[in-house]
Design an enzyme around this catalytic site. Sequence first.
Site, PDB file in Angstrom:
ATOM      1  CE  LYS A   1      59.319  72.755  58.658  1.00 52.12           C
ATOM      2  NZ  LYS A   1      58.933  71.501  57.973  1.00 52.12           N
TER       3      LYS A   1
ATOM      4  CD  GLU B   1      60.584  70.662  75.248  1.00 54.32           C
ATOM      5  OE1 GLU B   1      61.289  69.725  75.686  1.00 54.32           O
ATOM      6  OE2 GLU B   1      60.167  71.573  75.969  1.00 54.32           O
TER       7      GLU B   1
ATOM      8  CB  CYS C   1      62.032  62.862  72.070  1.00 54.83           C
ATOM      9  SG  CYS C   1      60.490  63.191  72.898  1.00 54.83           S
TER      10      CYS C   1
ATOM     11  CD  GLU D   1      67.197  61.157  69.501  1.00 54.11           C
ATOM     12  OE1 GLU D   1      67.458  62.038  68.677  1.00 54.11           O
ATOM     13  OE2 GLU D   1      66.272  61.251  70.332  1.00 54.11           O
TER      14      GLU D   1
END
Length: 371
Positions: A69, A144, A178, A275
């Site tokens: 997906k 992750e 990331c 973040e």
Amino acid sequence: RYMAGWATKIEGSTHEHSVPFALQAQMVAYTRREPVGVVAAVVPWNFPLLVAIWKLGPALAAGCTVVLKPAEQTPLTALMLAELTQEAGFPPGVFNVVTGDGPGTGAPLVSHPLVNKVSFTGSTEVGKLIGHACVDHMTRFTLELGGKSPVIVLDDCDPATAAAGAANAIFFNHGQVCCAGSRLYVQKKMFDRVVADVADHARQLTLGHGLDPAAQMGPLVSQEQMDRVCGYIDIGRSQGAEVLAGGGRAGERGYFVQPTVLASVRPEHRVVREEIFGPVLVAMPYDDLDEVAAWANDSPFGLGASIWSNNLSQVHRLIPKLQAGSVWVNCHSMLDPGMPFGGYKQSGIGRDMGRAALDAYLETKSVFINV
Ligand code: NAP
Ligand code: MG
């Protein structure tokens, strides 16, 4: 290619057992590895094809089938990949793509009872939801997740080299990475020089259309992401950050954000802790190795960290102290298919790439034969 090599090297082991002699049994004991089964791969928009391949490669090598997906913003490369697998002659059903958003498509996929393993890359928030959903069916999962990776400049290195490295660590792919180097720690006697250089790099970057070869930085992925990143810059300002470069949206058309460098920030400020996932760097001075290690680790995340220095003794002292799944020295965001990539702490569970990734698509069966 790296994962294809593993397909012929999946092996168990034979064991000299220690079953009590009184049982009078003569046993043959061995282990075998078996594919975990149907894999659901759920991936984000920032490197849509690359991250899909990180999941597909080891899953196929292990003998699994995959339902992928992609993120709702970036389905096209996944669909084209599916076309290519058809053209290459994959048996029907081995690689499948379902498109749609997270709640409508991702959530039912990861909680489907016939899915045996979920491999997810995305935010920590969604990763937690997925982990909880998986436990209901004991679906295996690897996550992750996000990061807030430190870039640590020691006092021996060339300031210009460190500044160029730090700028690249945060501004590559517009900071939508990331493991982006989003916190810069510079030894205090070099702080002003290095941070001024990074701010110069930020101001000199050419923003433009993603397909314009002259553009060094393109737009962010969406209006939502642009608003989120600009919102963080405003939060930084309101908490007292000093804007050394950038500071908001660039232009009036498209989702462009100026490469931004913030100083005078404190460890508890939101721009230091959370973040941002955009071209925004926070810079802080430090005194000594123990102090910078403590600050680097003062984060819920632990994905990557880079050290800039030619003093090998100092570098080797610092590497074991850092809570990060990858540590780079005089480079940042360096990846290789053979090297495991993943996070400590809230940056995830498990690894992509390397043998570690393959293992996550295999079960281990212990066999005892009474001969
Ligand atoms: P995200 O919002 O977590 O979404 C990631 C994927 O999960 C998307 O396909 C999303 O679908 C889907 N999703 C959302 N809610 C879901 C649910 N309840 N159940 C199942 N699936 C669901 O992340 P993003 O905004 O796309 O990507 C940015 C994040 O990814 C950042 O935090 C970044 O650090 C992280 N990231 C980590 C790595 C790494 O290797 N550690 C690499 C790249 C990115 P829709 O978007 O279609 O709704
Ligand atoms: Mg999303």
